[in-house]
Design a protein around this motif. Structure first.
Motif, PDB file in Angstrom:
ATOM      1  N   GLY A 139       0.849  -1.181   0.000  1.00 33.45           N
ATOM      2  CA  GLY A 139       0.000   0.000   0.000  1.00 33.45           C
ATOM      3  C   GLY A 139       0.880   1.224   0.000  1.00 33.45           C
ATOM      4  N   ALA A 140       0.278   2.355   0.081  1.00 28.73           N
ATOM      5  CA  ALA A 140       1.042   3.594   0.071  1.00 28.73           C
ATOM      6  C   ALA A 140       0.985   4.207   1.471  1.00 28.73           C
ATOM      7  CB  ALA A 140       0.456   4.543  -0.971  1.00 28.73           C
ATOM      8  N   PRO A 141       2.017   4.929   1.870  1.00 31.72           N
ATOM      9  CA  PRO A 141       3.271   5.149   1.161  1.00 31.72           C
ATOM     10  C   PRO A 141       4.302   4.072   1.474  1.00 31.72           C
ATOM     11  CG  PRO A 141       3.230   6.513   3.127  1.00 31.72           C
ATOM     12  CD  PRO A 141       1.916   5.781   3.084  1.00 31.72           C
ATOM     13  N   GLU A 142       5.125   3.838   0.490  1.00 29.73           N
ATOM     14  CA  GLU A 142       6.316   3.017   0.644  1.00 29.73           C
ATOM     15  C   GLU A 142       7.430   3.732  -0.095  1.00 29.73           C
ATOM     16  OE1 GLU A 142       6.214  -1.199  -0.056  1.00 29.73           O
ATOM     17  OE2 GLU A 142       4.168  -1.371   0.726  1.00 29.73           O
ATOM     18  N   THR A 143       8.634   3.640   0.455  1.00 35.04           N
ATOM     19  CA  THR A 143       9.778   4.309  -0.148  1.00 35.04           C
ATOM     20  C   THR A 143      10.933   3.323  -0.266  1.00 35.04           C
ATOM     21  OG1 THR A 143       9.079   6.428   0.773  1.00 35.04           O
ATOM     22  CG2 THR A 143      11.363   6.264   0.056  1.00 35.04           C
ATOM     23  N   PHE A 144      11.538   3.309  -1.446  1.00 35.28           N
ATOM     24  CA  PHE A 144      12.675   2.437  -1.723  1.00 35.28           C
ATOM     25  C   PHE A 144      13.917   3.293  -1.914  1.00 35.28           C
ATOM     26  CE2 PHE A 144       8.899   0.212  -3.019  1.00 35.28           C
ATOM     27  CZ  PHE A 144       9.125  -1.114  -2.678  1.00 35.28           C
ATOM     28  N   LEU A 145      15.028   2.880  -1.326  1.00 33.56           N
ATOM     29  CA  LEU A 145      16.322   3.503  -1.583  1.00 33.56           C
ATOM     30  C   LEU A 145      16.975   2.722  -2.707  1.00 33.56           C
ATOM     31  CD1 LEU A 145      17.039   3.844   2.124  1.00 33.56           C
ATOM     32  CD2 LEU A 145      17.405   5.747   0.604  1.00 33.56           C
ATOM     33  N   ILE A 146      17.363   3.436  -3.754  1.00 29.04           N
ATOM     34  CA  ILE A 146      17.918   2.790  -4.937  1.00 29.04           C
ATOM     35  C   ILE A 146      19.281   3.397  -5.232  1.00 29.04           C
ATOM     36  CG2 ILE A 146      17.538   2.346  -7.396  1.00 29.04           C
ATOM     37  CD1 ILE A 146      14.493   2.645  -6.730  1.00 29.04           C
ATOM     38  N   ASP A 147      20.289   2.545  -5.421  1.00 28.15           N
ATOM     39  CA  ASP A 147      21.637   3.062  -5.666  1.00 28.15           C
ATOM     40  C   ASP A 147      21.789   3.511  -7.117  1.00 28.15           C
ATOM     41  OD1 ASP A 147      22.280   0.813  -7.267  1.00 28.15           O
ATOM     42  OD2 ASP A 147      23.463  -0.140  -5.684  1.00 28.15           O
ATOM     43  N   HIS A 156      11.234   1.070   2.910  1.00 32.12           N
ATOM     44  CA  HIS A 156      10.592   1.622   4.109  1.00 32.12           C
ATOM     45  C   HIS A 156       9.088   1.670   3.879  1.00 32.12           C
ATOM     46  CE1 HIS A 156       9.771   4.092   7.586  1.00 32.12           C
ATOM     47  NE2 HIS A 156       9.075   4.892   6.799  1.00 32.12           N
ATOM     48  N   VAL A 157       8.345   1.085   4.790  1.00 33.07           N
ATOM     49  CA  VAL A 157       6.888   1.111   4.725  1.00 33.07           C
ATOM     50  C   VAL A 157       6.400   2.169   5.705  1.00 33.07           C
ATOM     51  CG1 VAL A 157       4.782  -0.214   5.108  1.00 33.07           C
ATOM     52  CG2 VAL A 157       6.787  -1.325   4.110  1.00 33.07           C
ATOM     53  N   GLY A 158       5.566   3.077   5.230  1.00 31.46           N
ATOM     54  CA  GLY A 158       5.065   4.157   6.074  1.00 31.46           C
ATOM     55  C   GLY A 158       5.627   5.483   5.613  1.00 31.46           C
ATOM     56  N   ASP A 159       5.295   6.523   6.364  1.00 30.81           N
ATOM     57  CA  ASP A 159       5.700   7.857   5.930  1.00 30.81           C
ATOM     58  C   ASP A 159       7.178   8.120   6.194  1.00 30.81           C
ATOM     59  OD1 ASP A 159       5.225   8.032   8.737  1.00 30.81           O
ATOM     60  OD2 ASP A 159       5.069  10.206   8.554  1.00 30.81           O
ATOM     61  N   VAL A 160       7.733   8.963   5.338  1.00 34.81           N
ATOM     62  CA  VAL A 160       9.080   9.476   5.545  1.00 34.81           C
ATOM     63  C   VAL A 160       8.911  10.800   6.272  1.00 34.81           C
ATOM     64  CG1 VAL A 160      11.168  10.343   4.427  1.00 34.81           C
ATOM     65  CG2 VAL A 160       9.978   8.349   3.481  1.00 34.81           C
ATOM     66  N   ASN A 161       9.483  10.872   7.458  1.00 34.05           N
ATOM     67  CA  ASN A 161       9.446  12.106   8.241  1.00 34.05           C
ATOM     68  C   ASN A 161      10.864  12.389   8.717  1.00 34.05           C
ATOM     69  OD1 ASN A 161       9.885  10.518  10.653  1.00 34.05           O
ATOM     70  ND2 ASN A 161       7.704  10.010  10.600  1.00 34.05           N
ATOM     71  N   ASP A 162      11.039  13.444   9.494  1.00 32.50           N
ATOM     72  CA  ASP A 162      12.378  13.845   9.916  1.00 32.50           C
ATOM     73  C   ASP A 162      13.080  12.732  10.692  1.00 32.50           C
ATOM     74  OD1 ASP A 162      14.334  16.017   9.925  1.00 32.50           O
ATOM     75  OD2 ASP A 162      14.028  16.029  12.104  1.00 32.50           O
ATOM     76  N   GLN A 163      12.379  12.100  11.595  1.00 35.03           N
ATOM     77  CA  GLN A 163      12.984  11.039  12.400  1.00 35.03           C
ATOM     78  C   GLN A 163      13.378   9.837  11.541  1.00 35.03           C
ATOM     79  OE1 GLN A 163      10.515   9.579  15.587  1.00 35.03           O
ATOM     80  NE2 GLN A 163      12.031   8.096  16.262  1.00 35.03           N
ATOM     81  N   VAL A 164      12.483   9.401  10.683  1.00 35.08           N
ATOM     82  CA  VAL A 164      12.768   8.257   9.801  1.00 35.08           C
ATOM     83  C   VAL A 164      13.940   8.579   8.884  1.00 35.08           C
ATOM     84  CG1 VAL A 164      11.847   6.900   7.868  1.00 35.08           C
ATOM     85  CG2 VAL A 164      10.441   7.295   9.886  1.00 35.08           C
ATOM     86  N   TRP A 165      13.940   9.784   8.323  1.00 34.47           N
ATOM     87  CA  TRP A 165      15.025  10.165   7.419  1.00 34.47           C
ATOM     88  C   TRP A 165      16.373  10.155   8.150  1.00 34.47           C
ATOM     89  CZ3 TRP A 165      16.697  10.127   2.761  1.00 34.47           C
ATOM     90  CH2 TRP A 165      17.804  10.889   2.384  1.00 34.47           C
ATOM     91  N   LYS A 166      16.440  10.854   9.267  1.00 30.70           N
ATOM     92  CA  LYS A 166      17.726  11.009   9.961  1.00 30.70           C
ATOM     93  C   LYS A 166      18.219   9.715  10.601  1.00 30.70           C
ATOM     94  CE  LYS A 166      17.441  15.943  10.693  1.00 30.70           C
ATOM     95  NZ  LYS A 166      17.110  17.025  11.619  1.00 30.70           N
ATOM     96  N   GLN A 167      17.320   8.931  11.164  1.00 32.32           N
ATOM     97  CA  GLN A 167      17.756   7.741  11.892  1.00 32.32           C
ATOM     98  C   GLN A 167      17.901   6.492  11.027  1.00 32.32           C
ATOM     99  OE1 GLN A 167      15.188   7.173  15.279  1.00 32.32           O
ATOM    100  NE2 GLN A 167      15.844   9.062  16.253  1.00 32.32           N
ATOM    101  N   THR A 168      17.103   6.399   9.974  1.00 32.21           N
ATOM    102  CA  THR A 168      17.095   5.158   9.184  1.00 32.21           C
ATOM    103  C   THR A 168      17.558   5.367   7.746  1.00 32.21           C
ATOM    104  OG1 THR A 168      15.245   4.361  10.527  1.00 32.21           O
ATOM    105  CG2 THR A 168      15.663   3.203   8.467  1.00 32.21           C
ATOM    106  N   LEU A 169      16.877   6.227   7.024  1.00 31.45           N
ATOM    107  CA  LEU A 169      17.116   6.318   5.587  1.00 31.45           C
ATOM    108  C   LEU A 169      18.400   7.061   5.219  1.00 31.45           C
ATOM    109  CD1 LEU A 169      13.464   7.017   4.370  1.00 31.45           C
ATOM    110  CD2 LEU A 169      14.654   4.834   4.544  1.00 31.45           C
TER     111      LEU A 169
END
Length: 177
Positions: A139-147, A156-169
């Motif tokens: 489902g949406a949202p999902e975000t893929f990191l692609i080299d 990543h399943v779920g929203d991209v927010n400041d915490q998700v970006w800085k700590q995980t992505l």
């Protein structure tokens, strides 16, 4: 006597098996959905551009630099919540983001981007969810990191927010550069 014990022990064994299964579920992260596509190239596809139906895109758009593939839809309230952050991410950090409008109506999607801003370098239109299916999107949202070689490095399943970006992505994204 032995047969009676066997018959009476079957419900106990079923109960114990179910208990172990449910107990393991208590400690799993529901936002972490494993993907068989990690460390695999983006699947082959051809999709229309959201803005220009005559323009087609294929997997070649996923090469040349690290990027995010963000799967979104206008019917998704969490996508709405993350959209402002994606605009900030593009503006402040220059992250290359490709958007994939998923199982949606073109007119609604275009209106959404017009009203909320467009963080995407390329807007794919996947009205039937075919690329989404190939990617294993739930489902949406999902975000893929692609080299830069078009290989999926993280999902990543779920929203991209400041915490998700800085700590995980972001740590993964920076390793891909």
């Amino acid at each position: 006597m032995n047969r009676r014990i066997l018959i009476l022990s079957i419900p106990l064994l079923i109960f114990l098996g179910a208990s172990v299964f449910l107990y393991k579920g208590l400690f799993s992260d529901p936002t972490k959905l494993e993907s068989v596509l990690i460390d695999q190239p983006i699947p082959e596809f051809t999709l229309q551009d959201l803005h220009n139906p005559d323009k087609q895109h294929d997997k070649s758009i996923f090469t040349g630099q690290p990027m995010l593939l963000n799967v979104w839809a206008t019917w998704c309230p969490t996508c709405y919540a993350e959209h402002e952050y994606l605009n900030q991410l593009k503006a402040s950090e220059g992250v290359h983001i490709i958007g994939m409008n998923y199982k949606d109506e073109r007119e609604k999607a275009l209106r959404w981007l017009s009203n909320l801003g467009n963080p995407y370098a390329i807007d794919l239109y996947d009205p039937r969810g075919m690329l989404g299916l190939d990617l294993g999107v739930y489902g949406a949202p999902e975000t893929f990191l692609i080299d830069s070689n078009g290989v999926i490095r993280y999902r990543h399943v779920g929203d991209v927010n400041d915490q998700v970006w800085k700590q995980t992505l972001k740590p993964i994204f920076e390793q891909m550069e």
